[in-house]
Design a protein around this motif. Structure first.
Motif, PDB file in Angstrom:
ATOM      1  N   THR A  68      -1.683  11.146  -0.649  1.00 25.59           N
ATOM      2  CA  THR A  68      -0.560  10.418  -1.235  1.00 25.59           C
ATOM      3  C   THR A  68       0.586  11.397  -1.488  1.00 25.59           C
ATOM      4  OG1 THR A  68      -1.290  10.801  -3.497  1.00 25.59           O
ATOM      5  CG2 THR A  68      -2.136   8.811  -2.387  1.00 25.59           C
ATOM      6  N   LYS A  69       1.756  10.860  -1.742  1.00 22.83           N
ATOM      7  CA  LYS A  69       2.914  11.714  -2.034  1.00 22.83           C
ATOM      8  C   LYS A  69       2.662  12.574  -3.265  1.00 22.83           C
ATOM      9  CE  LYS A  69       7.295  10.365  -0.282  1.00 22.83           C
ATOM     10  NZ  LYS A  69       8.519   9.628  -0.388  1.00 22.83           N
ATOM     11  N   GLU A  70       1.934  12.032  -4.238  1.00 22.96           N
ATOM     12  CA  GLU A  70       1.641  12.787  -5.454  1.00 22.96           C
ATOM     13  C   GLU A  70       0.752  13.999  -5.169  1.00 22.96           C
ATOM     14  OE1 GLU A  70       1.303   9.290  -5.414  1.00 22.96           O
ATOM     15  OE2 GLU A  70       3.313   9.163  -6.264  1.00 22.96           O
ATOM     16  N   GLU A  71      -0.101  13.901  -4.171  1.00 22.83           N
ATOM     17  CA  GLU A  71      -0.994  15.008  -3.821  1.00 22.83           C
ATOM     18  C   GLU A  71      -0.310  16.041  -2.929  1.00 22.83           C
ATOM     19  OE1 GLU A  71      -5.398  13.129  -3.396  1.00 22.83           O
ATOM     20  OE2 GLU A  71      -3.882  12.292  -2.047  1.00 22.83           O
ATOM     21  N   GLN A 106       0.836  -1.183   0.000  1.00 21.30           N
ATOM     22  CA  GLN A 106       0.000   0.000   0.000  1.00 21.30           C
ATOM     23  C   GLN A 106       0.879   1.244   0.000  1.00 21.30           C
ATOM     24  OE1 GLN A 106      -2.638  -0.072   3.307  1.00 21.30           O
ATOM     25  NE2 GLN A 106      -3.942  -1.626   2.421  1.00 21.30           N
ATOM     26  N   GLU A 107       0.398   2.254  -0.698  1.00 20.55           N
ATOM     27  CA  GLU A 107       1.121   3.509  -0.732  1.00 20.55           C
ATOM     28  C   GLU A 107       0.983   4.209   0.619  1.00 20.55           C
ATOM     29  OE1 GLU A 107       1.516   7.381  -3.601  1.00 20.55           O
ATOM     30  OE2 GLU A 107      -0.140   6.010  -3.866  1.00 20.55           O
ATOM     31  N   GLN A 108       2.083   4.769   1.085  1.00 20.35           N
ATOM     32  CA  GLN A 108       2.074   5.461   2.370  1.00 20.35           C
ATOM     33  C   GLN A 108       1.258   6.748   2.248  1.00 20.35           C
ATOM     34  OE1 GLN A 108       5.871   6.917   3.612  1.00 20.35           O
ATOM     35  NE2 GLN A 108       5.141   7.523   5.622  1.00 20.35           N
ATOM     36  N   LYS A 109       0.387   6.962   3.213  1.00 23.52           N
ATOM     37  CA  LYS A 109      -0.423   8.178   3.258  1.00 23.52           C
ATOM     38  C   LYS A 109       0.228   9.165   4.223  1.00 23.52           C
ATOM     39  CE  LYS A 109      -4.070   6.963   0.755  1.00 23.52           C
ATOM     40  NZ  LYS A 109      -4.804   7.768  -0.175  1.00 23.52           N
TER      41      LYS A 109
END
Length: 149
Positions: free
Chosen positions: A55-58, A22-25
């Motif tokens: 997310t890191k992208e956000e 899972q992607e880290q939040k």
């Protein structure tokens, strides 16, 4: 035959475990506000603030308070405990010509130690600043950090 079975088993395990990651939040503050520039008069109103995980992208680009780009719409947050008023976030900046009724921006945390604890009072500030850093419009809102990190 045993070798093919072994390779297929390894590939299956690799595919299954990579799908489970899972992607880290990251903790952040979501701010929904309106901003309009009407003939040089800036109208600014915070509509909603809340703690969220992104997310890191956000994650927004963060600026230290002493190096905020001007002109801009600048967002930041303070720790608002009794007798203690200090920055908990660096600044998030949007272009000054960003206009709309429901603009959404995220304020991120530079250091995990600065993330509020459940029950902490937080004051969010949104400011419109000109190229010299003069505040043209400002609004603030308070909320209680109601999530565990």
């Amino acid at each position: 035959m045993k070798r093919h079975l072994f390779i297929i088993s390894i590939l299956s395990i690799t595919i299954l475990t990579s799908g489970c990651a899972q992607e880290q939040k990251l903790p952040a503050i979501k701010v929904v506000f309106m901003h309009y520039n009407v003939k040089g008069h800036h109208i600014l109103k915070i509509k909603k603030v809340e703690p969220v995980f992104i997310t890191k992208e956000e994650a927004p680009t963060l600026y230290p308070w002493y190096n905020t780009p001007f002109p801009s719409i600048t967002l930041f947050a303070y720790d608002w405990r009794l007798g203690k008023l200090q920055f908990v976030t660096p600044s998030t900046c949007l272009p000054i010509d960003t206009e709309g009724e429901n603009i959404t921006a995220y304020i991120g945390f530079e250091d995990p130690k600065r993330v509020p604890k459940k029950g902490d009072g937080i004051m969010v500030v949104v400011q419109v600043t000109d190229r010299t850093g003069k505040v043209l419009a400002s609004d603030s809102a308070m909320f209680i950090w109601n999530v565990s990190t």
